[in-house]
Design a protein around this motif. Structure first.
Motif, PDB file in Angstrom:
ATOM      1  N   VAL A   1      -0.609  -7.521  -8.450  1.00 48.85           N
ATOM      2  CA  VAL A   1      -1.674  -7.677  -7.459  1.00 48.85           C
ATOM      3  C   VAL A   1      -1.098  -8.364  -6.224  1.00 48.85           C
ATOM      4  CG1 VAL A   1      -3.921  -8.730  -6.963  1.00 48.85           C
ATOM      5  CG2 VAL A   1      -3.441  -7.820  -9.239  1.00 48.85           C
TER       6      VAL A   1
ATOM      7  N   GLU B   1      -8.293  -1.097  -8.678  1.00 50.49           N
ATOM      8  CA  GLU B   1      -8.501  -1.515  -7.288  1.00 50.49           C
ATOM      9  C   GLU B   1      -9.929  -1.245  -6.823  1.00 50.49           C
ATOM     10  OE1 GLU B   1      -6.554  -0.158  -3.160  1.00 50.49           O
ATOM     11  OE2 GLU B   1      -5.095  -0.990  -4.574  1.00 50.49           O
TER      12      GLU B   1
ATOM     13  N   THR C   1      -4.445  -5.447  -2.882  1.00 50.70           N
ATOM     14  CA  THR C   1      -3.821  -4.181  -3.297  1.00 50.70           C
ATOM     15  C   THR C   1      -3.309  -4.331  -4.717  1.00 50.70           C
ATOM     16  OG1 THR C   1      -3.114  -3.758  -1.015  1.00 50.70           O
ATOM     17  CG2 THR C   1      -2.044  -2.473  -2.750  1.00 50.70           C
ATOM     18  N   ILE C   2      -3.625  -3.361  -5.559  1.00 52.09           N
ATOM     19  CA  ILE C   2      -3.154  -3.366  -6.952  1.00 52.09           C
ATOM     20  C   ILE C   2      -2.266  -2.148  -7.158  1.00 52.09           C
ATOM     21  CG2 ILE C   2      -3.829  -3.329  -9.389  1.00 52.09           C
ATOM     22  CD1 ILE C   2      -6.473  -4.575  -8.591  1.00 52.09           C
ATOM     23  N   ARG C   3      -1.090  -2.372  -7.666  1.00 55.85           N
ATOM     24  CA  ARG C   3      -0.165  -1.265  -7.922  1.00 55.85           C
ATOM     25  C   ARG C   3       0.444  -1.403  -9.313  1.00 55.85           C
ATOM     26  NH1 ARG C   3      -2.597   0.610  -4.524  1.00 55.85           N
ATOM     27  NH2 ARG C   3      -1.915   1.579  -2.567  1.00 55.85           N
TER      28      ARG C   3
ATOM     29  N   ARG D   1       0.615   5.289  -6.127  1.00 50.44           N
ATOM     30  CA  ARG D   1      -0.672   4.942  -6.729  1.00 50.44           C
ATOM     31  C   ARG D   1      -0.834   5.730  -8.022  1.00 50.44           C
ATOM     32  NH1 ARG D   1      -4.231   5.877  -1.289  1.00 50.44           N
ATOM     33  NH2 ARG D   1      -6.013   5.123  -2.480  1.00 50.44           N
TER      34      ARG D   1
ATOM     35  N   LYS E   1     -12.382  -4.245  -5.700  1.00 49.47           N
ATOM     36  CA  LYS E   1     -12.937  -4.249  -4.336  1.00 49.47           C
ATOM     37  C   LYS E   1     -14.453  -4.412  -4.366  1.00 49.47           C
ATOM     38  CE  LYS E   1     -12.948  -1.618  -0.009  1.00 49.47           C
ATOM     39  NZ  LYS E   1     -14.371  -1.829   0.243  1.00 49.47           N
TER      40      LYS E   1
ATOM     41  N   GLN F   1       0.812  -1.217   0.000  1.00 53.03           N
ATOM     42  CA  GLN F   1       0.000   0.000   0.000  1.00 53.03           C
ATOM     43  C   GLN F   1       0.844   1.265   0.000  1.00 53.03           C
ATOM     44  OE1 GLN F   1      -3.035  -0.050   2.994  1.00 53.03           O
ATOM     45  NE2 GLN F   1      -4.246  -1.578   1.891  1.00 53.03           N
TER      46      GLN F   1
ATOM     47  N   SER G   1      -4.042   2.107 -11.524  1.00 52.78           N
ATOM     48  CA  SER G   1      -4.082   1.162 -10.406  1.00 52.78           C
ATOM     49  C   SER G   1      -5.244   1.455  -9.473  1.00 52.78           C
ATOM     50  CB  SER G   1      -2.759   1.184  -9.637  1.00 52.78           C
ATOM     51  OG  SER G   1      -2.591   2.399  -8.938  1.00 52.78           O
ATOM     52  N   GLU G   2      -5.536   2.732  -9.264  1.00 55.58           N
ATOM     53  CA  GLU G   2      -6.664   3.097  -8.393  1.00 55.58           C
ATOM     54  C   GLU G   2      -7.990   2.691  -9.033  1.00 55.58           C
ATOM     55  OE1 GLU G   2      -7.696   4.749  -4.618  1.00 55.58           O
ATOM     56  OE2 GLU G   2      -5.808   4.141  -5.550  1.00 55.58           O
TER      57      GLU G   2
END
Length: 735
Positions: free
Chosen positions: A196, A117, A157-159, A109, A121, A105, A113-114
């Motif tokens: 991920v 995510e 979490t995805i970045r 970001r 979610k 996290q 990616s946001e």
């Protein structure tokens, strides 16, 4: 075959193709010859290192105890095993807790990616409620009770770890054949990598990675406004496991929704499972994880695209054969030329075969025999002749034979069409529902139309209203709204525009570099404990991008050499001693009796601002950093070309002194020289974009050669995939 301090590997096929007279450039400071490579059998098992807990004094495997050797400076770092940490946290007044290492996290970001995510979610929450409702109905309990009983897994979490501009050079024969049509020499694209993580037992674990190539509107045809799903890979440790397909499908669906709002027209997918023994992205996956067969993988992608059609993200879903090769009026210049795809390599082979065939037609009496041999050779490659002697037909007047320049049929399209027709479903093309989409490209089956109507009715009835009475949910969120997002406290969320800013990560810029990092450091994913340790080390590298990617191990005490000097033998392969063992007369040095060379070890005490770690910067600071980076690159290019002793540029002389320092420095970047590290970063960024035949910028040609070597490794795997598909097609055809 192993070489380069045990960090580089060659299979039998690639080893046989090496030229024994030419040096193999592995990096700017490291090159080997074919004779230096050591033959090894791929059955070695490395003994795991141990670490002692400073609290209970018990010994534990470093991997099991999540011990980061790269932070064990001078071998005096305090370490507490997981059991002691848990017991300490249970105490009412425990010892002062150590600062938690930076996790997933804490990575920067981006808008993309946001976006992903948020969609994932919501999808996971919906799936959990669906499972809870099924459980409630089966066990006759309330939905809320069932919801508590459904396995929540851990936070996902995805970045985005890289976003760089790259060039895909057109291969020689393709370029020469279609030069009369001004076919481009190269195609630019934006390479993005998404990773991920899921928090499992308090540890962020890498579970999925995706590489995508975006060809923007500034790209020439036929690559204009198309995206290519290049590679994706996963390990099966997600909890609960039944969420894997749901999450991974949602990532791809949300991504296609993202790019279609950006104006992209088509998405291309080559559904081809990896060959046995090949790794796409993750090194050494679990033995009990099955590799999907060809039919199952195709269906997996089709199911995802069907959901895209239901949500009005995609329109018509077709394949390359129906779209391009069944149309006799177009030639090979109309087919997208995508890096890593089936088409570039197969087209090059077919053009080569056509040239060889044309040269043999005028060879006299021996022509027929040679032609038969060529035909057999072509069949082995997966390309077969049309079954018609077109020259004989043309001579008899049945049809008029025209050259390609005169508007005749393209033999490359004919032969490749015959090759891929039996397996056309593996080459998927989806039209995206962008704002200027053509009506015929948005045609979908009747059942999809009905699903859209049902989905629209359901969404209308289930939408919640905000304080103003307006309906709004995640599905109505637009990409353009992402920059105005706020957190739960009403503060703006810092997001990087991944299309405007470069996100350079040397070991994630392409999948081969990441594989090399994992192989060289034994970062494996075959067990959950190893996946946790590997993920911890990957995160450490992502947060310390200027740190050395590989470290040497002392052959005597088996500890990693992180500080001081390492004493290296230039004769014995992979032989290094740490300073303590070198000075100790009782240390076991093995069979080596040669003179050892003292090499300073690179340290990472002060982070280089040019290293790419932008997680703590504000928007203004990030833009200023990008601007400074570009100015420094322009200055280094000017200084390399400038011959004037009295240059009007005030910084030219200073940059020349830095470049000269790089030539004479004995410590160098690998030894920890700060000036060399900064100059090396600038040189690498310059080399990635430089196209000069002879470039005066120091090390530019060597860095580009290293990039080409990585590309060749990746191309070799793509060629193996293509050849295996052709072999399977031939077996089906003969059966």
């Amino acid at each position: 075959y192993v070489g380069g301090n045990g960090q580089y590997f060659w299979c039998n096929q690639c080893y046989n193709e090496l030229d024994g007279n030419l040096p193999i450039e592995l990096s700017v400071e490291l090159s080997v010859k074919k004779a230096d490579l050591t033959k090894k059998k791929n059955d070695e098992s490395h003994e795991e290192s141990w670490v002692q807990c400073d609290s209970c004094e018990k010994w534990i495997h470093q991997i099991c105890g999540l011990f980061n050797t790269r932070q064990n400076k001078e071998h005096h770092s305090k370490y507490h095993c997981p059991k002691c940490l848990l017991e300490n946290r249970k105490k009412p007044k425990g010892d002062t807790q150590q600062p938690k290492p930076a996790g997933a996290q804490d990575l920067p970001r981006t808008i993309l990616s946001e976006w992903l995510e948020k969609h994932v979610k919501k999808k996971v929450d919906d799936k959990r409620r669906e499972l809870a409702e099924e459980k409630a109905a089966a066990e006759k309990i309330s939905t809320e009770e069932a919801l508590k009983m459904v396995d929540n897994g851990g936070a996902i979490t995805i970045r985005q770890v890289t976003s760089t501009d790259r060039k895909h050079e057109v291969r020689d024969l393709m370029k020469a054949r279609y030069a009369f049509k001004n076919y481009p020499d190269e195609f630019g694209f934006r390479c993005k990598c998404l990773v991920v993580f899921q928090n499992l037992d308090g540890v962020d674990v890498v579970l999925f990675a995706l590489y995508v190539y975006e060809h923007g509107e500034d790209n020439p045809a036929p690559n204009n406004r198309c995206v290519y799903i290049s590679y994706l890979d996963s390990v099966h440790f997600m909890r609960p496991r039944k969420l894997r397909t749901t999450v991974y499908h949602e990532i791809l669906i949300a991504y296609l929704d993202y790019v279609r709002q950006k104006g992209y027209v088509t998405a291309h997918i080559w559904a081809c499972p990896p060959l046995k023994g090949d790794d796409y992205i993750f090194y050494a996956k679990p033995e009990d994880q099955k590799t999907p067969r060809d039919a199952r993988l195709k269906q997996w992608y089709i199911d995802m695209l069907t959901e895209c059609q239901k949500r009005s993200i995609a329109g018509k879903v077709t394949n390359m054969y129906d779209l391009y090769f069944s149309n006799y009026k177009i030639d090979a210049t109309a087919v997208p030329y995508l890096e890593g795809d089936y088409f570039p390599g197969e087209a090059e082979n077919i053009i080569k075969d056509l040239k060889e065939g044309n040269g043999k037609k005028s060879s006299g009496a021996g022509g027929k025999k040679k032609k038969k041999q060529t035909k057999a050779k072509n069949n082995n490659r997966g390309t077969r002749a049309t079954g018609l002697d077109e020259d004989a037909l043309a001579a008899s007047g049945i049809f008029e034979h025209k050259s390609l320049e005169e508007g005749g049929r393209d033999q490359v399209m004919i032969k490749m069409g015959e090759t891929i027709q039996p397996m056309k479903e593996s080459f998927i093309v989806a039209y995206l529902n962008h704002k200027d989409a053509k009506e015929e490209d948005m045609a979908v089956p009747e059942d999809i139309v009905k699903c859209r109507e049902e989905l629209a009715a359901k969404n209308t009835s289930s939408k919640k209203r905000d304080a103003s009475g307006n309906t709004r949910d995640i599905k109505s969120l637009k990409v353009k709204d992402m920059m105005s997002l706020k957190d739960s406290n009403g503060r703006p969320i810092k997001l990087i525009d991944d299309d405007a800013e470069e996100m350079d990560c040397e070991f994630f810029n392409n999948r081969q570099a990441f594989l090399n990092l994992c192989r060289g450091n034994h970062y494996q994913f075959d067990e959950l404990r190893r996946a946790k340790h590997t993920s911890m080390m990957v995160l450490w590298h992502l947060h310390n991008r200027d740190a050395p990617k590989f470290v040497q191990q002392c052959v005597s005490c088996a500890r990693e050499i992180l500080t001081g000097n390492r004493y290296h033998c230039n004769t014995c392969p992979d032989y290094d001693l740490c300073e303590d063992c070198y000075k100790s007369p009782t240390a076991n040095r093995g069979a080596c009796t040669h003179k050892l060379q003292a090499i300073p070890v690179e340290t990472n005490n002060n982070e280089d601002p040019q290293a790419g770690n932008t997680s703590g910067l504000t928007e203004a600071q990030r833009k200023e950093r990008q601007r400074n980076l570009q100015l420094h690159i322009q200055l280094i290019e000017h200084a390399a070309r400038c011959k004037s002793p009295h240059c009007t540029s005030s910084n030219c002389a200073k940059m020349k002194s830095y470049l000269n320092h790089g030539r004479v420095c004995k410590v160098r970047a690998s030894g920890g020289c700060k000036i060399c590290k900064r100059i090396w970063t600038l040189l690498r960024i310059h080399a990635q974009k430089c196209k000069d035949t002879v470039c005066p910028v120091p090390q530019c040609m060597a860095i580009r050669e290293r990039i080409r070597q990585l590309a060749k490794q990746q191309q070799a795997m793509d060629d193996r995939r293509r050849q295996e598909m052709n072999r399977m097609r031939m077996n089906m055809h003969s059966g």
